[in-house]
Enzyme design. Structure first.
Site, PDB file in Angstrom:
ATOM      1  N   CYS A 111       0.814  -1.220   0.000  1.00 11.44           N
ATOM      2  CA  CYS A 111       0.000   0.000   0.000  1.00 11.44           C
ATOM      3  C   CYS A 111       0.853   1.277   0.000  1.00 11.44           C
ATOM      4  O   CYS A 111       0.333   2.365  -0.238  1.00 11.44           O
ATOM      5  CB  CYS A 111      -0.937   0.010   1.197  1.00 11.44           C
ATOM      6  SG  CYS A 111      -1.928  -1.484   1.304  1.00 11.44           S
ATOM      7  N   HIS A 248      -3.214   6.991   2.498  1.00 11.53           N
ATOM      8  CA  HIS A 248      -3.704   5.699   2.026  1.00 11.53           C
ATOM      9  C   HIS A 248      -5.088   5.434   2.624  1.00 11.53           C
ATOM     10  O   HIS A 248      -5.316   5.640   3.824  1.00 11.53           O
ATOM     11  CB  HIS A 248      -2.725   4.597   2.420  1.00 11.53           C
ATOM     12  CG  HIS A 248      -3.261   3.227   2.202  1.00 11.53           C
ATOM     13  ND1 HIS A 248      -3.840   2.842   1.014  1.00 11.53           N
ATOM     14  CD2 HIS A 248      -3.338   2.147   3.032  1.00 11.53           C
ATOM     15  CE1 HIS A 248      -4.244   1.588   1.115  1.00 11.53           C
ATOM     16  NE2 HIS A 248      -3.953   1.142   2.325  1.00 11.53           N
ATOM     17  N   ASN A 278     -10.335  -0.033  -0.315  1.00 12.89           N
ATOM     18  CA  ASN A 278      -8.875   0.049  -0.190  1.00 12.89           C
ATOM     19  C   ASN A 278      -8.246  -0.500  -1.470  1.00 12.89           C
ATOM     20  O   ASN A 278      -8.439  -1.668  -1.801  1.00 12.89           O
ATOM     21  CB  ASN A 278      -8.485  -0.791   1.038  1.00 12.89           C
ATOM     22  CG  ASN A 278      -6.989  -0.871   1.261  1.00 12.89           C
ATOM     23  OD1 ASN A 278      -6.187  -0.488   0.399  1.00 12.89           O
ATOM     24  ND2 ASN A 278      -6.613  -1.369   2.419  1.00 12.89           N
TER      25      ASN A 278
HETATM   26  N1  ACO Z   1     -19.459  -8.842   7.767  1.00 17.51           N
HETATM   27  C1  ACO Z   1     -20.045  -9.203   8.931  1.00 17.51           C
HETATM   28  N2  ACO Z   1     -19.352  -9.682   9.974  1.00 17.51           N
HETATM   29  C2  ACO Z   1     -18.014  -9.802   9.833  1.00 17.51           C
HETATM   30  C3  ACO Z   1     -17.345  -9.460   8.631  1.00 17.51           C
HETATM   31  C4  ACO Z   1     -18.140  -8.957   7.580  1.00 17.51           C
HETATM   32  N3  ACO Z   1     -17.598  -8.580   6.400  1.00 17.51           N
HETATM   33  N4  ACO Z   1     -16.031  -9.699   8.794  1.00 17.51           N
HETATM   34  C5  ACO Z   1     -15.854 -10.177  10.028  1.00 17.51           C
HETATM   35  N5  ACO Z   1     -17.054 -10.242  10.656  1.00 17.51           N
HETATM   36  C6  ACO Z   1     -17.339 -10.689  12.018  1.00 17.51           C
HETATM   37  C7  ACO Z   1     -16.313 -11.678  12.526  1.00 17.51           C
HETATM   38  O1  ACO Z   1     -16.612 -12.995  12.127  1.00 17.51           O
HETATM   39  C8  ACO Z   1     -16.422 -11.478  13.999  1.00 17.51           C
HETATM   40  O2  ACO Z   1     -17.542 -12.194  14.460  1.00 17.51           O
HETATM   41  P1  ACO Z   1     -17.513 -12.954  15.881  1.00 17.51           P
HETATM   42  O3  ACO Z   1     -17.271 -11.894  16.902  1.00 17.51           O
HETATM   43  O4  ACO Z   1     -18.864 -13.585  15.956  1.00 17.51           O
HETATM   44  O5  ACO Z   1     -16.368 -13.907  15.795  1.00 17.51           O
HETATM   45  C9  ACO Z   1     -16.731  -9.995  14.162  1.00 17.51           C
HETATM   46  O6  ACO Z   1     -17.250  -9.573  12.895  1.00 17.51           O
HETATM   47  C10 ACO Z   1     -15.515  -9.183  14.520  1.00 17.51           C
HETATM   48  O7  ACO Z   1     -14.430  -9.560  13.649  1.00 17.51           O
HETATM   49  P2  ACO Z   1     -13.040  -8.856  13.701  1.00 17.51           P
HETATM   50  O8  ACO Z   1     -12.150  -9.393  12.656  1.00 17.51           O
HETATM   51  O9  ACO Z   1     -12.556  -8.875  15.139  1.00 17.51           O
HETATM   52  O10 ACO Z   1     -13.466  -7.396  13.293  1.00 17.51           O
HETATM   53  P3  ACO Z   1     -12.837  -6.039  13.744  1.00 17.51           P
HETATM   54  O11 ACO Z   1     -13.795  -5.374  14.657  1.00 17.51           O
HETATM   55  O12 ACO Z   1     -11.406  -6.182  14.130  1.00 17.51           O
HETATM   56  O13 ACO Z   1     -12.886  -5.254  12.369  1.00 17.51           O
HETATM   57  C11 ACO Z   1     -11.417  -4.580  10.581  1.00 17.51           C
HETATM   58  C12 ACO Z   1     -12.177  -5.733  11.220  1.00 17.51           C
HETATM   59  C13 ACO Z   1     -12.452  -3.544  10.137  1.00 17.51           C
HETATM   60  C14 ACO Z   1     -10.642  -5.062   9.383  1.00 17.51           C
HETATM   61  C15 ACO Z   1     -10.495  -3.995  11.673  1.00 17.51           C
HETATM   62  O14 ACO Z   1      -9.628  -4.976  12.155  1.00 17.51           O
HETATM   63  C16 ACO Z   1      -9.684  -2.857  11.192  1.00 17.51           C
HETATM   64  O15 ACO Z   1     -10.151  -1.749  11.178  1.00 17.51           O
HETATM   65  N6  ACO Z   1      -8.413  -3.126  10.817  1.00 17.51           N
HETATM   66  C17 ACO Z   1      -7.519  -2.120  10.321  1.00 17.51           C
HETATM   67  C18 ACO Z   1      -6.728  -2.647   9.209  1.00 17.51           C
HETATM   68  C19 ACO Z   1      -7.381  -2.503   7.859  1.00 17.51           C
HETATM   69  O16 ACO Z   1      -8.271  -1.744   7.623  1.00 17.51           O
HETATM   70  N7  ACO Z   1      -6.826  -3.246   6.978  1.00 17.51           N
HETATM   71  C20 ACO Z   1      -7.155  -3.099   5.611  1.00 17.51           C
HETATM   72  C21 ACO Z   1      -6.031  -3.367   4.753  1.00 17.51           C
HETATM   73  S1  ACO Z   1      -4.481  -3.126   5.362  1.00 17.51           S
HETATM   74  C22 ACO Z   1      -3.842  -1.731   4.749  1.00 17.51           C
HETATM   75  O17 ACO Z   1      -4.241  -1.240   3.751  1.00 17.51           O
HETATM   76  C23 ACO Z   1      -2.743  -1.084   5.476  1.00 17.51           C
END
Ligand code: ACO
Length: 321
Positions: A111, A248, A278
Site C-alpha cells: 500500500c 492511504h 482500499n
Molecule cells: N461482515 C459481517 N461480519 C463480519 C465481517 C463482515 N464482512 N467480517 C468479520 N465479521 C465478524 C467476525 O466474524 C467477527 O464475528 P464474531 O465476533 O462472531 O467472531 C466480528 O465480525 C468481529 O471480527 P473482527 O475481525 O474482530 O473485526 P474487527 O472489529 O477487528 O474489524 C477490521 C475488522 C475492520 C478489518 C479492523 O480490524 C480494522 O479496522 N483493521 C484495520 C486494518 C485494515 O483496515 N486493513 C485493511 C487493509 S491493510 C492496509 O491497507 C494497510
C-alpha cells in the site's frame, strides 16, 4: 530544483459493487462494513486489467500535465498485483502508451507503493539522471482476495492512479520519510504461486491475502502519525501549515485516529474509500487525482501524503503544490 507533481490521472473499473451487492453473496451487511471501515462501494474489474487501468490513468495524467509519452524518461509502477510476473506492469504500460524513451520497472511496497515510487523518482530527478517521471500505483486486488473470507474481501477494490513528476526550478517535494519492518510482515501477507519443481511436494492450494486486522490497525495508527510528523518537521513546517493530508485509504477509523493523534481536523483528510474501498498502492494517487480534478489543490498549498501497509512498509512526503 524541486520535484514537482505536474499532472494526475486515475482509472477505476466500470463495474461498481455496493455493500448491499456483497450482502447478496456472503454473510455480511452494509451496516457492518460501513460502520467499521467507511466503505460503501468499490469498483471491481470485469474486462479491465492492472495494465489497462494503468495505461488509461497514465494517459489522463500526461494530458493533465501537458506532456507527451516521448518526454517520459522514467516510468515506475507500484503494484503487488501486476498481470504478469514478467514483463513488469511498467514495461507493459510503456508499450501501451508509447513511452519509448523511458526506463520502466515495478516496485512492490504494497500500500506504500506509490509513495515509494514518488521518493525513488525524486532521487533520480534530483541527481539529474532523469527529468520527467510517470509514477503509478495500480492494483487488481480482487484476484488475490479469498471471496469466502468476509473479513478481508469486503475491504478491497481495484483501480489505478498516476502522476507526472518533473524536476523544475520551483519547490515541489519538500521532505519525505520511508521505512519498513519485515519482522512484522506476516500480519498482512499473500504468498506467491507455489513451487512445482520435481523435488517438491506440490500444493495446489491457491494463495490469498491474509490479514490480522487489529495488528495492522495498531501498526498504522502508530507508524503513520510518527512518519508524518517527522516529514513535516523535516520540511520546516508544523502540522498547522498542512492544507490537506492525502493518506492511504485503508479504513476511516485509521484516518480518524491519525487526525486525532496529530490534533488536526478530520476535514483536512479527504476521503475516497467510501466509493473505492482500499486499493493498496493505487489509493493515494487516485485520491490525489480526485482532489486535483475537484480544484481542491491550489498553487503553494502544502500537502502531506502517506502510504502504509504490507511489508510492513510506510512512506510519507510533504509537497508544495
Ligand atoms: N461482515 C459481517 N461480519 C463480519 C465481517 C463482515 N464482512 N467480517 C468479520 N465479521 C465478524 C467476525 O466474524 C467477527 O464475528 P464474531 O465476533 O462472531 O467472531 C466480528 O465480525 C468481529 O471480527 P473482527 O475481525 O474482530 O473485526 P474487527 O472489529 O477487528 O474489524 C477490521 C475488522 C475492520 C478489518 C479492523 O480490524 C480494522 O479496522 N483493521 C484495520 C486494518 C485494515 O483496515 N486493513 C485493511 C487493509 S491493510 C492496509 O491497507 C494497510
Amino acid at each position: 530544483m524541486g520535484t514537482r507533481i505536474i499532472g494526475t490521472g486515475s482509472c477505476l473499473p466500470a463495474t461498481i459493487v455496493t455493500n448491499d451487492d456483497l450482502a447478496k453473496i456472503m454473510d455480511t451487511s452494509d451496516e457492518w462494513i460501513s460502520t467499521r471501515t467507511g466503505i460503501r462501494e468499490r469498483h471491481l474489474v470485469k474486462e479491465e486489467t492492472t495494465t489497462s487501468m494503468s495505461a488509461e490513468a497514465a494517459r489522463r495524467a500526461m494530458e493533465n500535465a501537458g506532456v507527451t509519452a516521448e518526454e517520459i524518461d522514467l516510468l515506475i509502477v507500484g503494484t503487488l498485483s501486476a498481470d504478469c510476473v514478467t514483463p513488469a506492469c511498467a514495461c507493459e504500460v510503456q508499450a501501451q502508451i508509447g513511452a519509448v524513451n523511458a526506463v520502466a520497472f515495478d516496485i512492490n511496497a504494497a500500500c506504500a507503493g506509490f509513495m515509494f515510487a514518488l521518493n525513488i523518482a525524486n532521487a533520480y530527478l534530483q541527481t539529474g539522471i532523469y527529468k520527467t517521471g510517470l509514477i503509478l500505483g495500480a492494483e487488481t486486488l480482487s484476484k488475490i482476495m479469498d471471496w469466502n473470507d468476509r473479513s478481508t474481501c469486503v475491504l478491497f477494490g481495484d483501480g489505478a492512479g498516476a502522476a507526472v513528476v518533473r524536476a523544475e526550478e520551483q519547490a515541489g517535494l519538500l521532505a519525505f520519510d520511508q521505512g519498513s519492518d519485515g519482522v512484522k510482515g506476516k500480519v498482512l501477507a499473500c504468498r506467491n504461486r507455489s513451487n512445482n519443481n520435481p523435488l517438491m511436494e506440490t500444493s495446489k492450494e491457491l494463495e490469498y491475502v491474509h490479514m490480522d486486522g487489529q495488528e495492522v490497525y495498531k501498526f498504522a495508527v502508530t507508524a503513520v502519525p510518527h512518519s508524518l510528523q517527522k516529514t513535516i518537521q523535516a520540511a520546516g513546517l508544523t502540522v498547522e501549515d498542512i492544507d490537506y493530508f492525502a493518506l492511504h485509504q485503508a479504513n476511516i477509523r485509521i484516518l480518524q485516529s491519525v487526525a486525532k493523534r496529530l490534533k488536526v481536523s478530520e476535514d483536512k483528510f479527504p476521503i475516497s474509500l467510501d466509493h473505492c474501498g482500499n486499493i493498496s498502492a493505487a489509493s493515494v494517487p487516485i485520491l490525489l487525482d480526485e482532489m486535483n480534478r475537484k480544484g481542491m489543490l491550489k498553487a503553494g498549498m502544502k500537502i502531506a501524503m502517506s502510504g502504509f501497509g504490507g511489508g510492513l512498509t510506510w512512506a510519507s512526503a510533504v509537497v508544495e503544490w
